[in-house]
Write a protein that holds these residues in place. Structure first.
Motif, PDB file in Angstrom:
ATOM      1  N   ARG A 161       4.038  -2.046   5.168  1.00 11.31           N
ATOM      2  CA  ARG A 161       2.610  -1.832   5.372  1.00 11.31           C
ATOM      3  C   ARG A 161       2.370  -1.440   6.821  1.00 11.31           C
ATOM      4  O   ARG A 161       3.012  -1.956   7.732  1.00 11.31           O
ATOM      5  CB  ARG A 161       1.821  -3.105   5.050  1.00 11.31           C
ATOM      6  N   SER A 164      -2.917  -1.739   7.767  1.00 12.91           N
ATOM      7  CA  SER A 164      -3.581  -2.308   6.578  1.00 12.91           C
ATOM      8  C   SER A 164      -3.432  -1.441   5.344  1.00 12.91           C
ATOM      9  O   SER A 164      -4.201  -1.590   4.373  1.00 12.91           O
ATOM     10  CB  SER A 164      -5.085  -2.546   6.854  1.00 12.91           C
ATOM     11  N   ALA A 165      -2.448  -0.546   5.329  1.00 13.88           N
ATOM     12  CA  ALA A 165      -2.198   0.301   4.162  1.00 13.88           C
ATOM     13  C   ALA A 165      -0.742   0.152   3.748  1.00 13.88           C
ATOM     14  O   ALA A 165       0.165   0.114   4.586  1.00 13.88           O
ATOM     15  CB  ALA A 165      -2.523   1.759   4.476  1.00 13.88           C
ATOM     16  N   HIS A 167       2.546   1.537   2.445  1.00 12.63           N
ATOM     17  CA  HIS A 167       3.232   2.831   2.349  1.00 12.63           C
ATOM     18  C   HIS A 167       4.332   2.826   1.282  1.00 12.63           C
ATOM     19  O   HIS A 167       4.626   3.872   0.698  1.00 12.63           O
ATOM     20  CB  HIS A 167       3.821   3.208   3.708  1.00 12.63           C
ATOM     21  N   GLN A 194       4.281   1.923  -4.728  1.00 13.70           N
ATOM     22  CA  GLN A 194       3.925   2.922  -3.735  1.00 13.70           C
ATOM     23  C   GLN A 194       5.212   3.596  -3.259  1.00 13.70           C
ATOM     24  O   GLN A 194       6.267   2.947  -3.211  1.00 13.70           O
ATOM     25  CB  GLN A 194       3.204   2.277  -2.538  1.00 13.70           C
TER      26      GLN A 194
END
Length: 323
Positions: A161, A164-165, A167, A194
């Motif tokens: 991550r 805050s995303a 990957h 993801q």
């Protein structure tokens, strides 16, 4: 006058005899009440008083009378061999038989070296963070199993991550079968969350390679026939009883391009890391490390097109724990 002079001449012999007797009597009385002198002797040597050989007069000793005969070793049971030592031992050694070999190396059966009890183990090898270009980043890698020494149900998970995303993230559920003392064959499914939701079939091997290298090699096939492979090798170098240096190398391969996931054919990515941990306990070991990741070939081209760097080097701080 003649008579007075003749008197002393007559008494002179008598007076001489008396004086001689007095002298003799005086000598006899001088020894009265005394013991005759005792002849002095040399003291007899004892255990507390060793013999003083330096004071002995060896010149007067009769060496010819001393017995200097050689020792009879044969009479003492120490017979001296004539010529070279014998090639064979005096007590012959019986020849080695198949029964002796079987007794020394018994055949190990399945029940002799495997525990049939149910056990479990969970290890998070990497729980680490670092400062990335777009903020703080976090990554994890873990695995665990439940089962016996031969048959186990495994899980693996890893992901990353940033800002805050998420990957990348995936989870694998595998059945593992111990084929040797050091290697397991695994097979199961991998669910990728993801960067793209994909389900893969997985088959591979994992175990301890020669020279204590932890090795994991897995082949993946998705529903569209895409084939990828992952190989990971790590080693633990014990610097002290608590300080451990862990090198790690991981490479990924793809059989064809996958533009949606940013993966090119051939060698797609490789990562090399060096992590130094301190084990406060075996289950709790914080670490610091250096990791370098690079993309190759078509993967590097797809990354540049989307604004991603071809290579990334970062300092990481993390924790290794198991239960």
């Amino acid at each position: 006058m003649n008579r007075r002079r003749s008197l002393p001449l007559v008494l002179l012999p008598v007076m001489c005899l008396g004086a001689a007797g007095a002298v003799v009597a005086q000598e006899d009385h001088s020894h009265h009440g005394q013991h005759p002198p005792v002849e002095e002797r040399e003291p007899t040597p004892t255990a507390e008083q060793p013999v003083e050989h330096t004071a002995m007069d060896h010149s007067t000793m009769d060496h010819s009378a001393m017995d200097h005969d050689p020792v009879d070793h044969e009479a003492m049971g120490h017979a001296m061999p004539d010529g070279p030592a014998p090639a064979e031992p005096i007590t012959p050694i019986p020849p080695l038989t198949d029964a002796d070999r079987a007794a020394a190396f018994p055949e190990l059966h399945h029940a002799m070296h495997h525990d049939s009890g149910i056990n479990s183990f969970v290890l998070f090898n990497r729980l680490e963070g670092w400062d990335a270009d777009h903020g703080r980043a976090f990554a994890w890698e873990g695995q665990g199993w439940i089962g016996t020494d031969v048959n186990r149900l495994w899980f693996r998970t890893e992901g990353e991550r940033e800002d805050s995303a998420t990957h990348s993230a995936d989870l694998e559920l595998l059945y593992g079968r111990g084929v040797t003392a050091w290697w397991d064959v695994v097979a199961g499914v991998r669910q990728e969350f993801q960067p793209a939701g994909r389900t893969w079939a997985a088959i591979g091997v994992q175990g301890l390679a020669p020279y204590m290298f932890e090795t994991q090699a897995t082949l993946y096939v998705d529903e569209d026939g895409r084939v990828e492979a992952n190989v990971e090798v790590e080693y633990e170098l014990l610097l002290t009883n608590r300080l451990v240096l862990q090198p790690l190398v991981e490479v990924n391969f793809a059989a064809r391009d996958d533009v949606e996931r940013g993966v090119g054919a051939g060698l797609s990515t490789a990562e090399a890391g060096l992590r130094l941990r301190y084990e406060f306990t075996r289950k709790f070991a914080p670490y610091v490390g250096l990791a370098h990741e690079r993309a190759f070939g078509g993967t590097a081209d797809l990354g540049r097109a989307s604004g991603e760097p071809e290579a990334d080097t970062r300092w990481v701080v993390g924790l290794r724990t198991w239960f």
